[in-house]
Design an enzyme around this catalytic site. Structure first.
Site, short mmCIF file in Angstrom:
data_model
loop_
_atom_site.label_atom_id
_atom_site.label_comp_id
_atom_site.label_asym_id
_atom_site.label_seq_id
_atom_site.Cartn_x
_atom_site.Cartn_y
_atom_site.Cartn_z
N ASP A 18 4.49 -10.65 -3.74
CA ASP A 18 4.01 -9.35 -3.53
C ASP A 18 5.14 -8.28 -3.23
O ASP A 18 5.57 -8.61 -1.81
CB ASP A 18 2.77 -9.21 -3.01
CG ASP A 18 1.94 -7.79 -2.69
OD1 ASP A 18 2.86 -6.65 -3.14
OD2 ASP A 18 1.13 -7.87 -2.20
N LYS A 37 3.87 1.30 -6.33
CA LYS A 37 4.34 2.28 -5.78
C LYS A 37 5.24 3.10 -6.22
O LYS A 37 5.19 4.11 -6.73
CB LYS A 37 4.54 1.73 -4.00
CG LYS A 37 3.13 1.21 -3.55
CD LYS A 37 3.41 1.13 -2.01
CE LYS A 37 2.29 0.61 -1.40
NZ LYS A 37 1.53 1.64 -0.74
N PHE A 56 -1.41 -8.31 3.19
CA PHE A 56 -2.47 -7.25 2.26
C PHE A 56 -2.06 -7.22 0.93
O PHE A 56 -0.79 -7.02 0.37
CB PHE A 56 -1.96 -5.65 2.83
CG PHE A 56 -2.72 -4.67 2.28
CD1 PHE A 56 -4.09 -4.59 2.70
CD2 PHE A 56 -2.41 -4.05 1.19
CE1 PHE A 56 -4.79 -3.41 2.36
CE2 PHE A 56 -3.30 -3.09 0.59
CZ PHE A 56 -4.54 -2.80 1.20
#
Length: 400
Positions: free
Chosen positions: A225, A254, A139
């Site tokens: 990532d 985040k 993702f």
């Protein structure tokens, strides 16, 4: 009508229907606690999906926000700003990268990584290499490029065709498949060290070593990532540090400003040459206020040694969860993760247990229908993790 139902009804008339919300509202938060409009208290084991890594609504961060808001918030990236440089230097001190590009979200950081890889190949290496190879189950975001990079099917891609060209997918762990996918058009391989949305799946060490060797042998780039796995989450500052590799590019978001929209793409000095003035930009990325807060977040993580704490607490949790696996044969398929990036995969549909845990006051996530995903704050009390395990023990005991 209850306060909750009133809120739900009002939302239906005002907000796009893009989220499958939990049947919970949140009115306030502190540390690892959430409260709803009726005052019910929850233990937060999700921390905004690995965002509030040092806990919700900290007074020290609130003070920094207020102080900086009275000094400088945002003036665009047309100007030099000391807050940006201060943060960049602190971030670079945690890793093997040399340059930072600031953005606003994980998807934007990953988009920047993809753009840099392509532009570096064309402008510095002078090769028409643009394809990005990613892993099934990955993702990488929801912009058109990053949702295309995502190695999943379903709602994330449905209805958005035609998707951008230049992406390939291979099974995670399959070295031969990756070797076959690499061609003269390949610019980079993009991986997550731990697939979060994919079910808390750490990549095998031997596979990562092979990927690193393939990248070097073919003179292409490695992008990692770290949007969900970075910033001490896995027991080191960055998940790739468990594997002893230095990616050409990696991304963060985040937890970087502990709840404010903030992201970063980090690269080696050589690869960063691919960007020049005007080649990439953002209006809000690295604004003074979010940079100052993120700088304080890095200080707190360093001073409190939250990488070490995440490693220790994560091992404790996995050991205790595996005792439940032994206690209830046939009910827990596996317990896995790195640091406090944790997954408990059940042998059966987890919907009922997930709902029951929520009713008992535990906020977590159910992934793929069977995986209980936990991303608690790195400074959560051990007793909160024990309380969750005790609750799960009781629920498993009631399963037929």
């Amino acid at each position: 009508m209850t306060k909750h139902n009133t809120l739900v009804s009002a939302e239906k008339n005002s907000i796009c229907n893009t989220y499958g919300r939990y049947p919970v509202n949140v009115s306030k938060a502190k540390g690892s606690r959430l409260w709803d409009l009726d005052g019910k208290e929850y233990i937060d084991l999700l921390s905004g999906i690995s965002v509030a890594n040092i806990g919700h609504c900290r007074d020290d961060l609130a003070d920094i926000m207020a102080e900086q808001a009275r000094k400088l918030v945002q003036v665009s990236n047309l100007f030099y700003q000391e807050e940006q440089v201060e943060l960049a230097e602190k971030l670079l001190a945690t890793c093997g990268a040399d340059r930072v590009f600031f953005a606003n979200s994980g998807a934007e950081a990953n988009e920047a990584a993809i753009k840099l890889a392509r532009r570096y190949m064309r402008t510095i290496k002078e090769r028409d290499a643009y394809e990005i190879i990613t892993l099934n189950g990955s993702f990488h975001g929801r912009t058109l490029a990053t949702l295309t990079a995502t190695g999943q099917t379903g709602p994330i891609k449905d209805g958005f065709a035609p998707l951008p060209e230049g992406f390939k997918y291979v099974p995670a762990g399959d070295v031969d498949a990756l070797k076959s996918a690499i061609s003269e058009k390949t610019a980079a391989v993009m991986i997550e060290m731990v697939q979060g949305e994919g079910g808390i799946k750490p990549l095998p060490e031997a596979y990562v070593k092979a990927v690193s060797e393939l990248v070097a042998d073919n003179d292409i780039l490695l992008i990692v990532d770290e949007v969900q796995s970075g910033l001490c989450r896995t027991g080191k500052w960055w998940a790739h540090q468990h594997y002893g590799i230095t990616p050409h590019i990696f991304t963060s978001a985040k937890a970087l400003a502990n709840g404010l929209p903030m992201a970063a793409m980090l690269a080696t000095e050589e690869i960063a040459k691919g960007f020049t003035p005007g080649s990439h930009a953002t209006t809000f990325g690295g604004g003074a206020l979010v940079s100052k807060v993120a700088s304080k977040v890095i200080d707190i993580m360093t001073e409190e040694k939250l990488d070490e704490r995440a490693a220790e607490l994560g091992e404790f949790f996995k050991n205790e969860a595996r005792k439940l696996q032994d206690k209830f044969p046939g009910k827990i398929k596996s317990v896995r993760g790195l640091g406090l990036m944790l997954g408990i995969e059940l042998e059966f549909d987890g919907s009922e247990i997930f709902a029951a845990l929520r009713e008992q006051g535990f906020i977590l996530n159910l992934t793929k229908g069977t995986i209980l995903r936990l991303l608690p704050a790195l400074n959560i009390d051990r007793e909160d993790l024990v309380a969750f395990l005790n609750a799960l023990d009781g629920l498993l005991a009631k399963q037929a």
